[in-house]
Motif scaffolding. Structure first.
Motif, PDB file in Angstrom:
ATOM      1  N   ARG A 260       0.858  -1.304  -0.010  1.00 26.62           N
ATOM      2  CA  ARG A 260      -0.048  -0.095  -0.115  1.00 26.62           C
ATOM      3  C   ARG A 260       0.711   1.278  -0.076  1.00 26.62           C
ATOM      4  NH1 ARG A 260      -1.133   2.312   5.325  1.00 26.62           N
ATOM      5  NH2 ARG A 260       0.025   0.947   6.825  1.00 26.62           N
ATOM      6  N   TYR A 261       2.047   1.061   0.420  1.00 29.92           N
ATOM      7  CA  TYR A 261       2.959   2.349   0.274  1.00 29.92           C
ATOM      8  C   TYR A 261       3.687   2.539  -0.861  1.00 29.92           C
ATOM      9  CZ  TYR A 261       2.872   1.914   5.403  1.00 29.92           C
ATOM     10  OH  TYR A 261       2.618   1.886   6.782  1.00 29.92           O
ATOM     11  N   PHE A 262       3.459   1.699  -1.785  1.00 30.00           N
ATOM     12  CA  PHE A 262       4.332   1.687  -3.305  1.00 30.00           C
ATOM     13  C   PHE A 262       3.298   2.018  -4.623  1.00 30.00           C
ATOM     14  CE2 PHE A 262       6.922  -0.972  -0.487  1.00 30.00           C
ATOM     15  CZ  PHE A 262       7.717  -0.359  -0.130  1.00 30.00           C
ATOM     16  N   GLU A 263       3.792   2.817  -5.178  1.00 32.94           N
ATOM     17  CA  GLU A 263       3.022   2.931  -6.400  1.00 32.94           C
ATOM     18  C   GLU A 263       2.965   1.916  -7.410  1.00 32.94           C
ATOM     19  OE1 GLU A 263       3.675   6.888  -8.453  1.00 32.94           O
ATOM     20  OE2 GLU A 263       3.819   7.740  -6.634  1.00 32.94           O
ATOM     21  N   PHE A 264       4.159   0.894  -7.440  1.00 38.35           N
ATOM     22  CA  PHE A 264       4.108   0.095  -8.169  1.00 38.35           C
ATOM     23  C   PHE A 264       5.502  -0.666  -7.741  1.00 38.35           C
ATOM     24  CE2 PHE A 264       6.290   3.390 -10.519  1.00 38.35           C
ATOM     25  CZ  PHE A 264       7.219   3.088 -10.599  1.00 38.35           C
ATOM     26  N   LEU A 265       5.569  -1.927  -8.194  1.00 36.08           N
ATOM     27  CA  LEU A 265       6.782  -2.710  -8.207  1.00 36.08           C
ATOM     28  C   LEU A 265       7.393  -3.246  -9.557  1.00 36.08           C
ATOM     29  CD1 LEU A 265       7.672  -5.709  -5.777  1.00 36.08           C
ATOM     30  CD2 LEU A 265       7.397  -6.136  -8.191  1.00 36.08           C
ATOM     31  N   LEU A 266       8.578  -2.935 -10.000  1.00 33.04           N
ATOM     32  CA  LEU A 266       9.145  -3.475 -10.997  1.00 33.04           C
ATOM     33  C   LEU A 266      10.373  -4.527 -10.581  1.00 33.04           C
ATOM     34  CD1 LEU A 266      10.005  -0.317 -13.299  1.00 33.04           C
ATOM     35  CD2 LEU A 266       8.530  -2.340 -13.773  1.00 33.04           C
ATOM     36  N   CYS A 267      10.258  -5.642 -11.258  1.00 35.12           N
ATOM     37  CA  CYS A 267      11.420  -6.606 -11.281  1.00 35.12           C
ATOM     38  C   CYS A 267      12.274  -6.547 -12.558  1.00 35.12           C
ATOM     39  CB  CYS A 267      10.777  -7.727 -10.956  1.00 35.12           C
ATOM     40  SG  CYS A 267      10.244  -8.643 -12.124  1.00 35.12           S
ATOM     41  N   CYS A 268      13.461  -7.045 -12.312  1.00 36.43           N
ATOM     42  CA  CYS A 268      14.530  -7.007 -13.549  1.00 36.43           C
ATOM     43  C   CYS A 268      13.816  -7.692 -14.972  1.00 36.43           C
ATOM     44  CB  CYS A 268      15.467  -7.581 -13.222  1.00 36.43           C
ATOM     45  SG  CYS A 268      16.493  -6.709 -11.825  1.00 36.43           S
ATOM     46  N   ASP A 269      12.937  -8.656 -14.618  1.00 38.36           N
ATOM     47  CA  ASP A 269      12.423  -9.346 -15.810  1.00 38.36           C
ATOM     48  C   ASP A 269      11.424  -8.492 -16.612  1.00 38.36           C
ATOM     49  OD1 ASP A 269      13.522 -11.674 -15.281  1.00 38.36           O
ATOM     50  OD2 ASP A 269      11.659 -12.738 -14.371  1.00 38.36           O
ATOM     51  N   ASP A 270      10.805  -7.422 -15.929  1.00 40.47           N
ATOM     52  CA  ASP A 270      10.081  -6.182 -16.402  1.00 40.47           C
ATOM     53  C   ASP A 270      10.645  -5.392 -17.424  1.00 40.47           C
ATOM     54  OD1 ASP A 270       7.746  -7.290 -15.248  1.00 40.47           O
ATOM     55  OD2 ASP A 270       8.124  -5.976 -13.380  1.00 40.47           O
ATOM     56  N   VAL A 271      12.120  -5.350 -17.176  1.00 41.48           N
ATOM     57  CA  VAL A 271      12.860  -4.288 -18.045  1.00 41.48           C
ATOM     58  C   VAL A 271      13.896  -5.171 -18.924  1.00 41.48           C
ATOM     59  CG1 VAL A 271      12.372  -2.216 -16.421  1.00 41.48           C
ATOM     60  CG2 VAL A 271      14.387  -3.839 -16.050  1.00 41.48           C
ATOM     61  N   GLY A 272      13.885  -6.324 -18.681  1.00 41.34           N
ATOM     62  CA  GLY A 272      14.699  -6.996 -19.585  1.00 41.34           C
ATOM     63  C   GLY A 272      16.279  -6.898 -19.131  1.00 41.34           C
ATOM     64  N   ALA A 273      16.405  -6.183 -17.969  1.00 42.09           N
ATOM     65  CA  ALA A 273      18.014  -6.327 -17.445  1.00 42.09           C
ATOM     66  C   ALA A 273      18.171  -6.217 -16.130  1.00 42.09           C
ATOM     67  CB  ALA A 273      18.424  -4.776 -18.073  1.00 42.09           C
ATOM     68  N   GLY A 274      19.278  -6.737 -15.717  1.00 44.51           N
ATOM     69  CA  GLY A 274      19.751  -7.139 -14.393  1.00 44.51           C
ATOM     70  C   GLY A 274      20.239  -5.716 -13.961  1.00 44.51           C
ATOM     71  N   LYS A 275      20.347  -5.508 -12.569  1.00 44.01           N
ATOM     72  CA  LYS A 275      20.769  -4.527 -11.922  1.00 44.01           C
ATOM     73  C   LYS A 275      22.209  -4.107 -11.992  1.00 44.01           C
ATOM     74  CE  LYS A 275      17.466  -3.963  -8.296  1.00 44.01           C
ATOM     75  NZ  LYS A 275      17.099  -3.874  -6.722  1.00 44.01           N
ATOM     76  N   ASP A 276      23.138  -4.562 -13.057  1.00 42.72           N
ATOM     77  CA  ASP A 276      24.355  -4.384 -13.359  1.00 42.72           C
ATOM     78  C   ASP A 276      24.058  -3.374 -14.570  1.00 42.72           C
ATOM     79  OD1 ASP A 276      23.080  -6.329 -15.291  1.00 42.72           O
ATOM     80  OD2 ASP A 276      25.298  -6.870 -15.756  1.00 42.72           O
ATOM     81  N   LYS A 277      22.819  -2.814 -14.830  1.00 43.87           N
ATOM     82  CA  LYS A 277      22.618  -1.958 -15.765  1.00 43.87           C
ATOM     83  C   LYS A 277      21.373  -1.182 -15.154  1.00 43.87           C
ATOM     84  CE  LYS A 277      23.346  -4.572 -20.148  1.00 43.87           C
ATOM     85  NZ  LYS A 277      23.959  -5.772 -19.325  1.00 43.87           N
ATOM     86  N   PRO A 278      21.376   0.347 -15.570  1.00 44.22           N
ATOM     87  CA  PRO A 278      20.631   1.025 -14.768  1.00 44.22           C
ATOM     88  C   PRO A 278      19.142   1.123 -15.430  1.00 44.22           C
ATOM     89  CG  PRO A 278      21.818   2.346 -16.452  1.00 44.22           C
ATOM     90  CD  PRO A 278      22.124   0.869 -16.669  1.00 44.22           C
ATOM     91  N   ASP A 279      18.720   0.578 -16.146  1.00 42.67           N
ATOM     92  CA  ASP A 279      17.417   0.341 -16.681  1.00 42.67           C
ATOM     93  C   ASP A 279      16.183   0.155 -15.637  1.00 42.67           C
ATOM     94  OD1 ASP A 279      19.289  -0.840 -18.588  1.00 42.67           O
ATOM     95  OD2 ASP A 279      17.685  -1.124 -19.844  1.00 42.67           O
ATOM     96  N   ILE A 280      16.322  -0.411 -14.741  1.00 44.83           N
ATOM     97  CA  ILE A 280      15.415  -0.689 -13.651  1.00 44.83           C
ATOM     98  C   ILE A 280      15.145   0.595 -12.675  1.00 44.83           C
ATOM     99  CG2 ILE A 280      16.408  -1.637 -11.929  1.00 44.83           C
ATOM    100  CD1 ILE A 280      13.933  -3.612 -11.487  1.00 44.83           C
ATOM    101  N   TYR A 281      16.312   1.541 -12.582  1.00 40.71           N
ATOM    102  CA  TYR A 281      16.052   2.510 -11.879  1.00 40.71           C
ATOM    103  C   TYR A 281      15.573   3.552 -12.798  1.00 40.71           C
ATOM    104  CZ  TYR A 281      19.357  -0.270  -9.090  1.00 40.71           C
ATOM    105  OH  TYR A 281      20.087  -1.429  -8.273  1.00 40.71           O
ATOM    106  N   LEU A 282      16.151   3.805 -13.993  1.00 42.63           N
ATOM    107  CA  LEU A 282      15.477   4.816 -14.824  1.00 42.63           C
ATOM    108  C   LEU A 282      14.015   4.786 -15.107  1.00 42.63           C
ATOM    109  CD1 LEU A 282      18.691   4.893 -17.071  1.00 42.63           C
ATOM    110  CD2 LEU A 282      18.173   6.779 -15.492  1.00 42.63           C
ATOM    111  N   GLU A 283      13.579   3.567 -15.154  1.00 42.45           N
ATOM    112  CA  GLU A 283      12.236   3.074 -15.808  1.00 42.45           C
ATOM    113  C   GLU A 283      11.301   3.647 -14.517  1.00 42.45           C
ATOM    114  OE1 GLU A 283       8.691   2.008 -17.720  1.00 42.45           O
ATOM    115  OE2 GLU A 283      10.621   2.983 -18.083  1.00 42.45           O
ATOM    116  N   SER A 284      11.868   3.120 -13.350  1.00 39.97           N
ATOM    117  CA  SER A 284      11.132   3.492 -12.110  1.00 39.97           C
ATOM    118  C   SER A 284      10.937   5.096 -12.016  1.00 39.97           C
ATOM    119  CB  SER A 284      11.894   2.839 -10.822  1.00 39.97           C
ATOM    120  OG  SER A 284      11.745   1.479 -11.011  1.00 39.97           O
ATOM    121  N   ALA A 285      11.913   5.800 -12.014  1.00 42.12           N
ATOM    122  CA  ALA A 285      11.835   7.230 -11.819  1.00 42.12           C
ATOM    123  C   ALA A 285      11.036   7.549 -13.085  1.00 42.12           C
ATOM    124  CB  ALA A 285      13.106   7.950 -11.986  1.00 42.12           C
ATOM    125  N   ARG A 286      10.987   7.265 -14.086  1.00 44.03           N
ATOM    126  CA  ARG A 286      10.259   7.480 -15.332  1.00 44.03           C
ATOM    127  C   ARG A 286       8.767   7.381 -15.006  1.00 44.03           C
ATOM    128  NH1 ARG A 286       6.957   6.151 -19.166  1.00 44.03           N
ATOM    129  NH2 ARG A 286       7.056   4.075 -18.591  1.00 44.03           N
TER     130      ARG A 286
END
Length: 217
Positions: A127-153
């Motif tokens: 209930r505190y979060f607008e959404f949850l993203l996992c690495c599968d959703d962005v097609g990249a692990g956390k060695d790449k910034p995709d999940i953070y950039l998409e979350s901010a977007r």
């Protein structure tokens, strides 16, 4: 917090779950009906690539035909752990304070959403979060910034308006490289070298949420 949004990692940052991820090798092996023959089995698995892990399990006569087969095996093994996992101390109070302050929040996790979401819902945390993203959703692990950039977007925020909370050195390095401010959260199961790296690289390093709760008073 001096920000408009926070991106939270989940394991070891919101949930007290890194203990069983550090033991994922033996947990998976037990799920498959065997026990480790070597004292450093878990450390060996945890630090290995998917290809190396396949070779390790082959030593026990267990063969995975693909990386996805291994992933399915360890998620099947670890799922019961998430039915008992608890939040880190102070997390719920901190989330409540951030929500009251109008800070937008989401979760960015490497853990698959069909494991992560039920765990957070069971604990009353989604209930505190607008959404949850996992690495599968962005097609990249956390060695790449995709999940953070998409979350901010998705929150409609600029990188400089957003803080990332992480407990892993390589994730801190990725988020910092993308321009985010980072709060490093102590993982007491990590090796000292990783903890020292977190302290050096994070904009702020916390051993628990108590310090942040003091700031919010």
């Amino acid at each position: 917090m001096d920000c408009k949004g926070i991106i939270f990692d989940m394991d070891g940052t919101l949930l007290d779950s890194m203990g069983f991820w550090r033991k994922i090798g033996s947990i998976t092996l037990a799920h498959l009906g065997q026990t480790p023959r070597e004292p450093d089995f878990d450390r060996r698995v945890y630090r290995s690539s998917a290809e190396e892990i396949a070779r390790i399990y082959a030593e026990y006569g267990i063969r995975f035909s693909s990386r996805s087969d291994y992933v399915e095996a360890y998620y099947a093994a670890v799922r019961p752990c998430y039915e008992q996992v608890k939040p880190l101390p102070g997390v719920l109070e901190f989330l409540e304070k951030m929500k009251a302050a109008g800070v937008r929040m989401c979760v960015a996790t490497a853990t698959r959403s069909d494991i992560a979401v039920p765990a957070l819902e069971r604990l009353g945390m989604m209930r505190y979060f607008e959404f949850l993203l996992c690495c599968d959703d962005v097609g990249a692990g956390k060695d790449k910034p995709d999940i953070y950039l998409e979350s901010a977007r998705r929150m409609g925020l600029a990188v400089e308006e957003t803080v990332v909370f992480e407990d892993s050195l390589y994730c801190v390095r990725t988020a910092k490289g993308a321009g985010f401010r980072v709060v490093g959260v102590l993982d007491p199961t990590a090796e000292q070298e990783e903890i020292d790296g977190m302290k050096a690289l994070s904009d702020r390093f916390i051993e628990g949420y108590g310090a942040l709760l003091e700031d919010a008073k």
